[in-house]
Write a protein that holds these residues in place. Sequence first.
Motif, PDB file in Angstrom:
ATOM      1  N   THR A 118     -54.901  48.578-100.262  1.00 50.97           N
ATOM      2  CA  THR A 118     -54.826  49.955 -99.777  1.00 50.97           C
ATOM      3  C   THR A 118     -55.309  50.904-100.877  1.00 50.97           C
ATOM      4  O   THR A 118     -55.434  50.505-102.046  1.00 50.97           O
ATOM      5  CB  THR A 118     -53.381  50.310 -99.395  1.00 50.97           C
ATOM      6  OG1 THR A 118     -52.555  50.213-100.563  1.00 50.97           O
ATOM      7  CG2 THR A 118     -52.868  49.376 -98.315  1.00 50.97           C
ATOM      8  N   PRO A 119     -55.587  52.170-100.553  1.00 48.36           N
ATOM      9  CA  PRO A 119     -56.056  53.105-101.586  1.00 48.36           C
ATOM     10  C   PRO A 119     -55.123  53.202-102.787  1.00 48.36           C
ATOM     11  O   PRO A 119     -55.588  53.284-103.929  1.00 48.36           O
ATOM     12  CB  PRO A 119     -56.154  54.426-100.825  1.00 48.36           C
ATOM     13  CG  PRO A 119     -56.446  54.025 -99.418  1.00 48.36           C
ATOM     14  CD  PRO A 119     -55.673  52.765 -99.204  1.00 48.36           C
ATOM     15  N   ARG A 120     -53.814  53.211-102.557  1.00 48.60           N
ATOM     16  CA  ARG A 120     -52.887  53.337-103.686  1.00 48.60           C
ATOM     17  C   ARG A 120     -52.806  52.056-104.501  1.00 48.60           C
ATOM     18  O   ARG A 120     -52.525  52.091-105.695  1.00 48.60           O
ATOM     19  CB  ARG A 120     -51.501  53.762-103.191  1.00 48.60           C
ATOM     20  CG  ARG A 120     -51.482  55.198-102.678  1.00 48.60           C
ATOM     21  CD  ARG A 120     -50.135  55.606-102.159  1.00 48.60           C
ATOM     22  NE  ARG A 120     -49.144  55.678-103.214  1.00 48.60           N
ATOM     23  CZ  ARG A 120     -47.855  55.977-103.004  1.00 48.60           C
ATOM     24  NH1 ARG A 120     -47.427  56.220-101.771  1.00 48.60           N
ATOM     25  NH2 ARG A 120     -47.020  56.034-103.998  1.00 48.60           N
ATOM     26  N   GLN A 121     -53.044  50.910-103.879  1.00 48.71           N
ATOM     27  CA  GLN A 121     -53.151  49.671-104.647  1.00 48.71           C
ATOM     28  C   GLN A 121     -54.396  49.687-105.518  1.00 48.71           C
ATOM     29  O   GLN A 121     -54.364  49.271-106.686  1.00 48.71           O
ATOM     30  CB  GLN A 121     -53.184  48.462-103.708  1.00 48.71           C
ATOM     31  CG  GLN A 121     -51.820  48.019-103.203  1.00 48.71           C
ATOM     32  CD  GLN A 121     -51.934  46.818-102.286  1.00 48.71           C
ATOM     33  OE1 GLN A 121     -52.691  46.827-101.326  1.00 48.71           O
ATOM     34  NE2 GLN A 121     -51.186  45.780-102.596  1.00 48.71           N
ATOM     35  N   ILE A 122     -55.485  50.176-104.951  1.00 47.57           N
ATOM     36  CA  ILE A 122     -56.726  50.260-105.723  1.00 47.57           C
ATOM     37  C   ILE A 122     -56.558  51.228-106.886  1.00 47.57           C
ATOM     38  O   ILE A 122     -57.034  50.974-108.008  1.00 47.57           O
ATOM     39  CB  ILE A 122     -57.888  50.698-104.810  1.00 47.57           C
ATOM     40  CG1 ILE A 122     -58.132  49.645-103.717  1.00 47.57           C
ATOM     41  CG2 ILE A 122     -59.160  50.926-105.611  1.00 47.57           C
ATOM     42  CD1 ILE A 122     -59.141  50.068-102.677  1.00 47.57           C
ATOM     43  N   ALA A 123     -55.862  52.347-106.640  1.00 49.75           N
ATOM     44  CA  ALA A 123     -55.633  53.316-107.716  1.00 49.75           C
ATOM     45  C   ALA A 123     -54.837  52.690-108.853  1.00 49.75           C
ATOM     46  O   ALA A 123     -55.139  52.893-110.036  1.00 49.75           O
ATOM     47  CB  ALA A 123     -54.902  54.533-107.159  1.00 49.75           C
ATOM     48  N   LEU A 124     -53.812  51.921-108.515  1.00 51.11           N
ATOM     49  CA  LEU A 124     -53.015  51.237-109.537  1.00 51.11           C
ATOM     50  C   LEU A 124     -53.874  50.245-110.313  1.00 51.11           C
ATOM     51  O   LEU A 124     -53.809  50.180-111.549  1.00 51.11           O
ATOM     52  CB  LEU A 124     -51.834  50.521-108.873  1.00 51.11           C
ATOM     53  CG  LEU A 124     -50.985  49.620-109.768  1.00 51.11           C
ATOM     54  CD1 LEU A 124     -50.357  50.415-110.915  1.00 51.11           C
ATOM     55  CD2 LEU A 124     -49.904  48.912-108.953  1.00 51.11           C
ATOM     56  N   LEU A 125     -54.683  49.483-109.596  1.00 50.66           N
ATOM     57  CA  LEU A 125     -55.529  48.480-110.230  1.00 50.66           C
ATOM     58  C   LEU A 125     -56.540  49.130-111.169  1.00 50.66           C
ATOM     59  O   LEU A 125     -56.740  48.674-112.311  1.00 50.66           O
ATOM     60  CB  LEU A 125     -56.245  47.667-109.149  1.00 50.66           C
ATOM     61  CG  LEU A 125     -57.027  46.439-109.606  1.00 50.66           C
ATOM     62  CD1 LEU A 125     -56.103  45.420-110.251  1.00 50.66           C
ATOM     63  CD2 LEU A 125     -57.769  45.816-108.433  1.00 50.66           C
ATOM     64  N   VAL A 126     -57.168  50.216-110.732  1.00 54.20           N
ATOM     65  CA  VAL A 126     -58.168  50.887-111.562  1.00 54.20           C
ATOM     66  C   VAL A 126     -57.506  51.533-112.779  1.00 54.20           C
ATOM     67  O   VAL A 126     -58.084  51.539-113.879  1.00 54.20           O
ATOM     68  CB  VAL A 126     -58.938  51.928-110.733  1.00 54.20           C
ATOM     69  CG1 VAL A 126     -59.859  52.752-111.609  1.00 54.20           C
ATOM     70  CG2 VAL A 126     -59.747  51.239-109.637  1.00 54.20           C
TER      71      VAL A 126
END
Length: 459
Positions: A138-146
Amino acid sequence: MTQQQADIAMVMGILALLSLIPATVALRRARAFGDWDLTSTMVFLVGVLANVPTVVYVMNSGRPERLDPLGEVVTGFPQWVNQIGSVANTIMLAGCVAFVLHRLLSAHARINVAPLIACLLVLLLAFSDALHGQQFLTPRQIALLVALLAAAVARPGRPALLGAAAVVLLSTVLGGVQALIEPATVMRECRADNPCGPLGVLYAGVFTNENIFSLLLIAGIPFVWLGLRGGVRILLACYVAFVAVATGSRLADITAVAVVAFMMILRPRLPEEAADGAARVSLGRVLFGVPVLGAAAAIGLATPLRHPNADSLGDRATIWDMARDELHRSPLLGFGGKAWPTKYHAGEIPAAVSPSLHNQWIDVLYAGGFVGLALFLLLLLCLLLRGGFAGFPVAASVLLPVLLASILERPWSFSISNSLTFALVTAVLVPAAVRRAAAPGVAASGSSPATVLARTPRH
């Protein structure tokens, strides 16, 4: 609003304004020593952007309670706040990607191992989500990963700690200003199932509840102590600890006092402060710190698995038993980061316990299985050992509030970015061991330009 609450709100507002004096002194000193760099900016933006929706919501609407047609409290924000969150998330993604590209193109960029371990844990939870029919990323998972990938190429040590300290101090000041302008909005009602704290209030500042605010504060005490310079850093760290106690969270009361006492005993100092052996670490301090961390970790791991005094734990005991009884169905990889919140939408759990399992250890175990728990343990060991013997007090000071909070809360999320993502990013950037220079006047092998600047203030 009672008179006592109004008085406490006035006190918190005045203290917040007074804290600007030592904070200004500390930040001017940081500027003189060249402590603030792009890593500081990255950490600061991650912390600020993640909290923008909550802060705007509370300061604009005053935290109204929303009920569904059945009279149940509705979790989440109104649509306009979610739109602000989407914009903030996009800006954070773009900023972190730009930071990664800039650092990779820089000749001084080095890869940090600890953030990569955290990235593996995030990817494991996302993979487990996909295995159980949930969206992969999800977008917030991607934000955490980045954000963690940005930490992998960032500069460890004081710059990251300074950026995190700025987030914590900004949060306390905004809460104090709001307490002066709209005192009723910073207080929550005391109830039988959520009693008042030592000051007779529940102080949430500009956050939706006092527990979220208190977690940010107790995690931030070491950042303020270590990231700033001079005696004002201790004054500001004690101020942040006092605000944590004022929130009324029982966990924060104990943790804040324990962390300040722990740091006073260990006297942690960063590697660049080791000139002339001034930061030499005694064996006694290490022998004191190891059992304390070990006990905190052991209690946190054992509590959800064996809790004889279940009545005092309330809903936590119930959800821990529920999660533990399900583990046999996916013991290796868990159920994914979205599995537990999904239970609320299915009507299986109440809203209050839907964000997490309120214990870091079983939260990781439920979402990532034994593989996830192994990665989490590896991350903790990496952070403790990467600074060597001399760096142990710093790493221990950063990890103690996390381990203590992990007993009854989940301070680090590996499934989505949230208000404490900046604390995770900062923790994985604790300084590594620095080898001494081969000759006087020559920087140690591996020293960064910021380390050299930090030893000599600019005029």
